[in-house]
Motif scaffolding. Structure first.
Motif, PDB file in Angstrom:
ATOM      1  N   THR A 115       0.826  -1.205   0.000  1.00  0.00           N
ATOM      2  CA  THR A 115       0.000   0.000   0.000  1.00  0.00           C
ATOM      3  C   THR A 115       0.861   1.256   0.000  1.00  0.00           C
ATOM      4  O   THR A 115       0.615   2.214  -0.747  1.00  0.00           O
ATOM      5  CB  THR A 115      -0.936   0.009   1.217  1.00  0.00           C
ATOM      6  OG1 THR A 115      -1.794  -1.137   1.158  1.00  0.00           O
ATOM      7  CG2 THR A 115      -1.774   1.281   1.246  1.00  0.00           C
ATOM      8  N   TRP A 150       4.000   1.582  -1.024  1.00  0.00           N
ATOM      9  CA  TRP A 150       4.738   1.720  -2.281  1.00  0.00           C
ATOM     10  C   TRP A 150       3.811   2.122  -3.428  1.00  0.00           C
ATOM     11  O   TRP A 150       4.187   2.932  -4.271  1.00  0.00           O
ATOM     12  CB  TRP A 150       5.466   0.415  -2.608  1.00  0.00           C
ATOM     13  CG  TRP A 150       6.532   0.078  -1.603  1.00  0.00           C
ATOM     14  CD1 TRP A 150       7.127   0.927  -0.727  1.00  0.00           C
ATOM     15  CD2 TRP A 150       7.117  -1.208  -1.355  1.00  0.00           C
ATOM     16  NE1 TRP A 150       8.063   0.256   0.040  1.00  0.00           N
ATOM     17  CE2 TRP A 150       8.071  -1.037  -0.321  1.00  0.00           C
ATOM     18  CE3 TRP A 150       6.932  -2.481  -1.910  1.00  0.00           C
ATOM     19  CZ2 TRP A 150       8.839  -2.113   0.164  1.00  0.00           C
ATOM     20  CZ3 TRP A 150       7.692  -3.536  -1.440  1.00  0.00           C
ATOM     21  CH2 TRP A 150       8.640  -3.355  -0.408  1.00  0.00           C
ATOM     22  N   ARG A 151       2.603   1.565  -3.439  1.00  0.00           N
ATOM     23  CA  ARG A 151       1.667   1.924  -4.505  1.00  0.00           C
ATOM     24  C   ARG A 151       1.206   3.376  -4.374  1.00  0.00           C
ATOM     25  O   ARG A 151       1.021   4.078  -5.368  1.00  0.00           O
ATOM     26  CB  ARG A 151       0.467   0.976  -4.476  1.00  0.00           C
ATOM     27  CG  ARG A 151       0.792  -0.427  -4.991  1.00  0.00           C
ATOM     28  CD  ARG A 151      -0.311  -1.399  -4.652  1.00  0.00           C
ATOM     29  NE  ARG A 151       0.008  -2.747  -5.108  1.00  0.00           N
ATOM     30  CZ  ARG A 151      -0.538  -3.850  -4.601  1.00  0.00           C
ATOM     31  NH1 ARG A 151      -1.428  -3.763  -3.627  1.00  0.00           N
ATOM     32  NH2 ARG A 151      -0.194  -5.041  -5.061  1.00  0.00           N
ATOM     33  N   ARG A 177       7.424   1.435  -8.658  1.00  0.00           N
ATOM     34  CA  ARG A 177       7.403   0.244  -9.506  1.00  0.00           C
ATOM     35  C   ARG A 177       7.939  -0.935  -8.683  1.00  0.00           C
ATOM     36  O   ARG A 177       9.111  -0.949  -8.282  1.00  0.00           O
ATOM     37  CB  ARG A 177       8.274   0.511 -10.734  1.00  0.00           C
ATOM     38  CG  ARG A 177       8.384  -0.579 -11.765  1.00  0.00           C
ATOM     39  CD  ARG A 177       9.226  -0.019 -12.917  1.00  0.00           C
ATOM     40  NE  ARG A 177       9.744  -1.040 -13.808  1.00  0.00           N
ATOM     41  CZ  ARG A 177       9.160  -1.434 -14.928  1.00  0.00           C
ATOM     42  NH1 ARG A 177       8.015  -0.881 -15.276  1.00  0.00           N
ATOM     43  NH2 ARG A 177       9.711  -2.340 -15.699  1.00  0.00           N
ATOM     44  N   SER A 237       5.069  -5.056 -11.049  1.00  0.00           N
ATOM     45  CA  SER A 237       5.214  -4.397 -12.349  1.00  0.00           C
ATOM     46  C   SER A 237       6.198  -5.149 -13.222  1.00  0.00           C
ATOM     47  O   SER A 237       6.083  -5.145 -14.450  1.00  0.00           O
ATOM     48  CB  SER A 237       5.692  -2.955 -12.152  1.00  0.00           C
ATOM     49  OG  SER A 237       4.766  -2.219 -11.408  1.00  0.00           O
TER      50      SER A 237
END
Length: 490
Positions: A347, A349-350, A355, A441
């Motif tokens: 969460t 990092w997003r 990426r 990704s």
């Protein structure tokens, strides 16, 4: 994939021709504790001062700091500031200054008064003639540029609108570079992008981009739409819009736009960050990097530059550390047990727009082949998760004599590597369920696999992710290492 081991020697072989407005940057640091008795003006108690090569000269310094060579063509006056700049550039073995002297104008000089305690700029004093060079000086500059073109690998025009990059010089430089097959990067100042027609890449900031396109492009999608219209008029191959804390958006004429978020960093001084971006792009592209890799390297370099005081240059070692940061977490903070909760990490990092990459293995005895794959995997993403087979899983896959080390030991060794951001232990025979949860990704495996053999490739393909195969180092195998160790014991 940003492979520093391959790029470093390639960078050292590149020569960049940088043409632009040279200036002397002086920083006076001190504190204000009183108002002048002579006038209602603050008095700065100067404590120290620093002198830096600024403007396009800072681009040259960044090129040299990255390990490439730079031929710099610029303009100075017949004064102490000009002689100081010439000596400073000449002192760097990687920079060849080709400076034209115009006695009729002063060398551009900027003096900034900065609060030592708060690192804020209080006042700036400029000495400059912001007018195009005279016809005679313009011709001398053009002659200097054309004489150096055959010696270089790429051209970078750094426009500060101080008089060097006249319309005629820009045109003759780009046309001559095209005839020689040299790419041209332009850090533009004019809102008329057609002035740079035929350049390979333009790198405006968002304010410059909006003025040039007469748009209020705010999102990556809006920027891409406006950029494609601008590129048609400027006949360039790509356009990069830098957006400070919002990151960067690169729009190639062919292919999809690429947006990268800014690295979270404490900003100390934004002076010269654009110079760093332009320099990294030129060096990386000259060394053979793709648009994506050059963009990510430039984005990381900008984060390093703004975290420094004054007009800063960024070395290749600093760039590497930013892209492959040191392991700052304790090992136990980077390990998630089988069935553990990955969501807090994902969460975060997003939300930051990072990426996320994924690779997996048993990693029973860590060897150079593993390190190469892990380092290359981390270079292809912003955060790397390593899926680690549990002890029971390894035993099922490798036999009763394995693993040699238990899962906790293997996880701690992996977590200590700077390339690894998270180790996720899984109990199944394959990491398929883990991949479905993470939705990386980029999915990375060693080149001893074919794409079709990579577990989870269908999942990653379904949402447009990337599957990346890394060439393995021959002669390195955990199975052979274990066999040799046991043979030695017997």
């Amino acid at each position: 994939m940003l492979d520093f081991d391959t790029l470093t020697p390639a960078i050292s072989r590149q020569t960049v021709l940088c043409v632009g407005d040279l200036m002397l940057d002086e920083f006076v640091y001190g504190e204000v504790s009183r108002i002048s008795p002579e006038a209602p003006a603050p008095v700065i108690a100067a404590q120290r001062s620093e002198i830096d090569v600024g403007g396009a000269g800072n681009v040259a310094r960044n090129i040299a700091a990255l390990g490439a060579s730079c031929i710099f063509v610029g303009l100075i006056g017949d004064d102490d500031a000009g002689r100081t700049l010439n000596a400073a550039l000449d002192a760097d073995a990687r920079i060849t200054p080709v400076l034209v002297c115009d006695p009729s104008r002063p060398t551009t000089r900027k003096v900034r008064f900065v609060s030592e305690h708060f690192s804020t700029h209080m006042l700036r004093a400029d000495w400059e003639t912001a007018a195009p060079a005279s016809a005679e000086i313009e011709q001398r500059l053009i002659d200097a540029v054309l004489a150096q073109l055959p010696r270089v690998d790429i051209v970078l025009l750094s426009d500060y609108a101080k008089g060097v990059l006249t319309a005629r010089l820009i045109r003759e430089t780009i046309d001559a570079a095209q005839k020689l097959g040299k790419r041209v990067i332009v850090d533009p100042k004019s809102p008329n992008f057609a002035l740079y027609r035929g350049a390979t890449l333009l790198t405006p900031n968002r304010k410059e981009f909006c003025e040039a396109t007469r748009s209020r492009a705010d999102t990556p999608v809006e920027i891409a739409r406006a950029a494609r219209e601008a590129m048609a008029a400027a006949d360039c191959a790509a356009l990069l819009v830098t957006q400070s804390e919002r990151g960067m958006t690169l729009v190639p004429r062919q292919g999809e736009a690429i947006h990268v978020p800014a690295h979270p960093v404490k900003v100390r001084d934004v002076s010269g960050a654009g110079d760093t971006v332009a320099a990294v792009l030129a060096v990386m592209l000259a060394a053979g990097a793709s648009w994506d890799i050059a963009l990510r390297a430039a984005n990381a370099a900008a984060a390093v530059a703004v975290s420094k005081k004054g007009t800063a240059s960024v070395s290749l070692a600093e760039l590497r550390r930013k892209i492959l940061p040191h392991a700052f977490l304790a090992a136990e903070e980077k390990i998630v047990a089988a069935g553990g909760d990955l969501e807090p990490h994902l969460t975060e990092w997003r939300t930051e727009g990072l990426r996320v990459g994924f690779t997996n293995g048993c990693f029973d005895i860590l060897h150079p082949g593993h390190v190469k794959v892990l380092t290359a995997a981390r270079a292809a993403c912003d955060r790397l998760i390593v899926g680690l087979n549990s002890d029971a899983s390894v035993k099922r896959l490798k036999g009763d004599s394995r693993p040699v080390q238990d899962e906790r030991s293997r996880a701690e060794v992996l977590a200590a590597l700077e390339a690894v951001d998270l180790v996720a232990i899984f109990a199944e025979d394959t990491p398929l369920e883990l991949i479905k949860r993470i939705r990386p990704s980029v999915l990375v495996k060693g080149g001893d696999y074919t794409r079709a053999q990579v577990v989870g490739h269908e999942v990653v393909d379904s949402y447009g992710g990337e599957v990346l195969l890394i060439d393995i180092l021959p002669g390195h195998s955990t199975t052979s290492l274990v066999a040799r160790a046991r043979d030695g014991q017997s």
